[in-house]
Scaffold this motif. Structure first.
Motif, short mmCIF file in Angstrom:
data_model
loop_
_atom_site.label_atom_id
_atom_site.label_comp_id
_atom_site.label_asym_id
_atom_site.label_seq_id
_atom_site.Cartn_x
_atom_site.Cartn_y
_atom_site.Cartn_z
N MET A 76 0.82 -1.21 0.00
CA MET A 76 0.00 0.00 0.00
C MET A 76 0.86 1.26 0.00
N ASP A 77 2.00 1.22 0.69
CA ASP A 77 2.91 2.37 0.66
C ASP A 77 3.39 2.63 -0.77
N ALA A 78 3.73 1.56 -1.47
CA ALA A 78 4.21 1.71 -2.85
C ALA A 78 3.11 2.23 -3.76
N LEU A 79 1.89 1.71 -3.58
CA LEU A 79 0.76 2.17 -4.40
C LEU A 79 0.46 3.63 -4.15
N ASN A 80 0.49 4.03 -2.89
CA ASN A 80 0.23 5.43 -2.58
C ASN A 80 1.33 6.33 -3.14
N ALA A 81 2.58 5.91 -3.02
CA ALA A 81 3.68 6.71 -3.56
C ALA A 81 3.55 6.91 -5.05
N TRP A 82 3.00 5.91 -5.72
CA TRP A 82 2.84 5.99 -7.17
C TRP A 82 1.52 6.64 -7.57
N ALA A 83 0.40 6.17 -6.99
CA ALA A 83 -0.93 6.58 -7.47
C ALA A 83 -1.72 7.42 -6.49
N GLY A 84 -1.31 7.49 -5.22
CA GLY A 84 -2.04 8.31 -4.26
C GLY A 84 -3.43 7.79 -3.95
N LEU A 85 -3.58 6.47 -3.83
CA LEU A 85 -4.92 5.90 -3.59
C LEU A 85 -5.50 6.36 -2.25
N THR A 86 -4.74 6.17 -1.18
CA THR A 86 -5.24 6.54 0.15
C THR A 86 -4.28 7.45 0.90
N GLY A 87 -3.31 8.00 0.19
CA GLY A 87 -2.34 8.89 0.81
C GLY A 87 -1.54 9.61 -0.25
N PRO A 88 -0.70 10.56 0.16
CA PRO A 88 0.04 11.38 -0.80
C PRO A 88 0.99 10.58 -1.69
N THR A 89 1.14 11.05 -2.90
CA THR A 89 2.12 10.47 -3.82
C THR A 89 3.53 10.91 -3.41
N ALA A 90 4.53 10.16 -3.86
CA ALA A 90 5.92 10.53 -3.57
C ALA A 90 6.23 11.90 -4.14
N ASN A 91 5.77 12.15 -5.36
CA ASN A 91 5.85 13.47 -5.97
C ASN A 91 4.59 14.23 -5.56
N ARG A 92 4.69 15.04 -4.52
CA ARG A 92 3.51 15.69 -3.95
C ARG A 92 2.77 16.57 -4.93
N SER A 93 3.46 17.12 -5.92
CA SER A 93 2.79 18.01 -6.88
C SER A 93 1.71 17.28 -7.67
N LEU A 94 1.92 15.98 -7.94
CA LEU A 94 0.95 15.21 -8.73
C LEU A 94 -0.26 14.79 -7.91
N PHE A 95 -0.19 14.91 -6.60
CA PHE A 95 -1.33 14.55 -5.76
C PHE A 95 -2.51 15.48 -6.03
N PHE A 96 -2.22 16.69 -6.49
CA PHE A 96 -3.26 17.63 -6.88
C PHE A 96 -4.13 17.07 -7.99
N LEU A 97 -3.53 16.37 -8.95
CA LEU A 97 -4.28 15.84 -10.09
C LEU A 97 -5.21 14.71 -9.65
N ARG A 98 -4.79 13.95 -8.68
CA ARG A 98 -5.64 12.88 -8.15
C ARG A 98 -6.92 13.48 -7.56
N ASP A 99 -6.76 14.54 -6.75
CA ASP A 99 -7.93 15.18 -6.16
C ASP A 99 -8.78 15.91 -7.19
N LEU A 100 -8.14 16.48 -8.21
CA LEU A 100 -8.89 17.16 -9.27
C LEU A 100 -9.74 16.16 -10.05
N PHE A 101 -9.22 14.96 -10.28
CA PHE A 101 -9.99 13.92 -10.97
C PHE A 101 -11.23 13.55 -10.15
N VAL A 102 -11.04 13.30 -8.86
CA VAL A 102 -12.17 12.94 -8.00
C VAL A 102 -13.17 14.08 -7.92
N ALA A 103 -12.68 15.32 -7.79
CA ALA A 103 -13.57 16.48 -7.68
C ALA A 103 -14.41 16.64 -8.95
N THR A 104 -13.85 16.34 -10.10
CA THR A 104 -14.59 16.45 -11.36
C THR A 104 -15.73 15.43 -11.40
N LEU A 105 -15.47 14.22 -10.92
CA LEU A 105 -16.54 13.21 -10.89
C LEU A 105 -17.65 13.63 -9.92
#
Length: 357
Positions: free
Chosen positions: A124-153
Motif C-alpha cells: 500500500m505504501d508503494a501504491l500510494n507513492a505511485w498513485a495516491g490511492l489513500t495517501g500522498p504520492t511521492a511526488n507531492r505536486s501530482l497529488f493535486f491531479l488525483r484530487d482534481l480527478f475525483v472532484a470532477t466526478l
C-alpha cells in the motif's frame, strides 16, 4: 464564452502552473533557506506560500467553470474515461518516472531521496507513492491531479443540484471546507473540490470571467477579501473564524486579484496574440519536479546551496526553465506515436504539416 474569456483562461493556466511550480522548487519550501526564513523570505512567502498555494484554488475554479460550459451533459462514465486519459494516465506515468529517478539517486549518490524515505516495503505504501490511492504520492505536486480527478466526478454527480438550485449549491460549496478531514480518503484537499464547485456555480449563474475581472469587481473584492481574511486570522477566536474563514477569504481574494491581473494582460496583448507556452503548461507541470531536482544537483556543486544568496536566482528561474522544457518536449511529442503522446501529456495531436513557402 467570449473570445476574451478563452484567451484569459489560457493565460490563467500559464499563470497558475508557473506559480504552482514555485512551491516545489528544490529543496522545497519546508527546508530552511534564504527564501524560507532567510534574508529573502519575502520572495518565498509571496511566490511560494501565497501565489503558489492559492493558484491551486484558482486553477480548480477555472476547471469547474470550463466543465460546466463544455462537459456537464456528458455521461459520468465518459467523464471518468476522458479525465482518466487526460489527467490520471500522464500523472501515473510521470509519477513512475519520478520514483525511478529517486531510486537512482540513492544508488548513484548513496543519499536517499526524502520523498521515498517513508516507504517501508508495504504494498500500500508503494501504491500510494505511485498513485495516491489513500495517501500522498511521492511526488507531492501530482497529488493535486488525483484530487482534481475525483472532484470532477463529484461535480458531474452534482450537476442536477447546481442546475436546479444554483444558489443552494453555491452556499454548500462555500461551507464545504467545514467538513475538514472527514472527506478523506475520498478527497484530501477539500479546497480543490470547493473551488471546482464554485466555478461550476458561477458558470451556471452566467457570471462571466470578464465580469469578475473588472477592476470594480476583481480589485475591490479581492482587496477586501484579503484584508478581511488577514483581520480575522489575527483574532484567533476559533477554528472557523481563526482558520477556515480567513483561509477561504484569502483564497477568494487572491483569485479575484489574479483574474483582474490576467485580464489586464489580455487587453495589453494584441487580439490575435496567444500565450506561446499555453498548450505546453500541463506537460511542464507534470515534469517540473524531477527536472528541477536534476538541475539542483549541479547547481549545488558548482554555484551554491539554498543557504546562499545565489539560490534566489535558481528559485526564480527554475519554473521558467521547466516551462521552456515543457514547450520543447511538447513539440517533439507531436511527431511521436499516439500512445506515447497520450502517456506523457494526456493528449494526442496530429503531426504538424510543413508550412508551404
Amino acid at each position: 464564452m467570449t473570445p476574451q474569456d478563452s484567451r484569459q483562461i489560457e493565460l490563467l493556466r500559464v499563470f497558475c502552473i508557473l506559480t504552482m511550480m514555485w512551491v516545489h522548487v528544490s529543496p522545497g519550501l519546508s527546508m530552511p533557506s534564504v527564501i524560507n526564513g532567510g534574508d529573502f523570505a519575502l520572495v518565498g512567502r509571496l511566490l511560494g506560500d501565497t501565489l503558489g498555494r492559492i493558484s491551486v484554488s484558482l486553477l480548480s475554479l477555472i476547471s469547474g467553470y470550463l466543465f460546466w460550459m463544455r462537459a456537464r451533459q456528458l455521461p459520468l462514465g465518459e467523464v471518468a474515461w476522458r479525465r482518466a486519459e487526460s489527467i490520471l494516465l500522464p500523472a501515473l506515468v510521470w509519477s513512475g518516472i519520478y520514483i525511478i529517478l529517486a531510486a537512482m539517486k540513492l544508488q548513484i549518490s548513496g543519499v536517499p531521496a526524502t520523498s521515498i524515505l517513508r516507504l517501508e516495503g508495504r504494498v500500500m505504501d508503494a501504491l500510494n507513492a505511485w498513485a495516491g490511492l489513500t495517501g500522498p504520492t511521492a511526488n507531492r505536486s501530482l497529488f493535486f491531479l488525483r484530487d482534481l480527478f475525483v472532484a470532477t466526478l463529484i461535480l458531474r454527480l452534482a450537476v442536477p443540484l447546481i442546475d436546479r438550485a444554483p444558489w443552494v449549491a453555491l452556499a454548500a460549496a462555500l461551507l464545504l471546507g467545514l467538513l475538514g478531514d472527514s472527506l478523506q480518503p475520498l478527497i484530501f484537499r477539500d479546497g480543490i473540490l470547493q473551488f471546482v464547485l464554485l466555478g461550476a456555480c458561477l458558470a451556471r449563474l452566467k457570471v462571466s470571467l470578464s465580469t469578475l475581472s473588472r477592476p470594480s469587481v476583481g480589485l475591490v473584492f479581492g482587496y477586501l477579501f484579503v484584508l478581511a481574511g488577514a483581520g480575522l486570522g489575527n483574532l484567533q477566536t476559533g477554528w472557523v473564524t481563526g482558520v477556515y474563514l480567513p483561509l477561504l477569504l484569502r483564497r477568494l481574494g487572491i483569485c479575484f486579484l489574479s483574474l483582474s491581473l490576467t485580464s489586464a494582460l489580455v487587453w495589453a496583448l494584441r487580439r490575435d496574440a496567444r500565450p506561446i507556452l499555453g498548450r505546453a503548461t500541463f506537460l511542464a507541470f507534470l515534469m517540473h519536479v524531477p527536472l528541477i531536482g536534476i538541475l539542483w544537483v549541479p547547481w549545488q556543486r558548482f554555484v551554491g546551496t539554498e543557504r546562499e544568496p545565489s539560490y534566489v536566482a535558481f528559485y526564480l528561474t527554475a519554473p521558467f526553465v521547466a516551462l521552456a522544457a515543457g514547450y520543447l518536449l511538447d513539440h517533439l511529442l507531436d511527431a511521436a506515436p499516439p500512445t506515447m503522446q497520450l502517456a506523457l501529456r494526456g493528449k494526442v495531436r496530429p503531426r504538424r504539416q510543413p508550412v508551404p513557402h
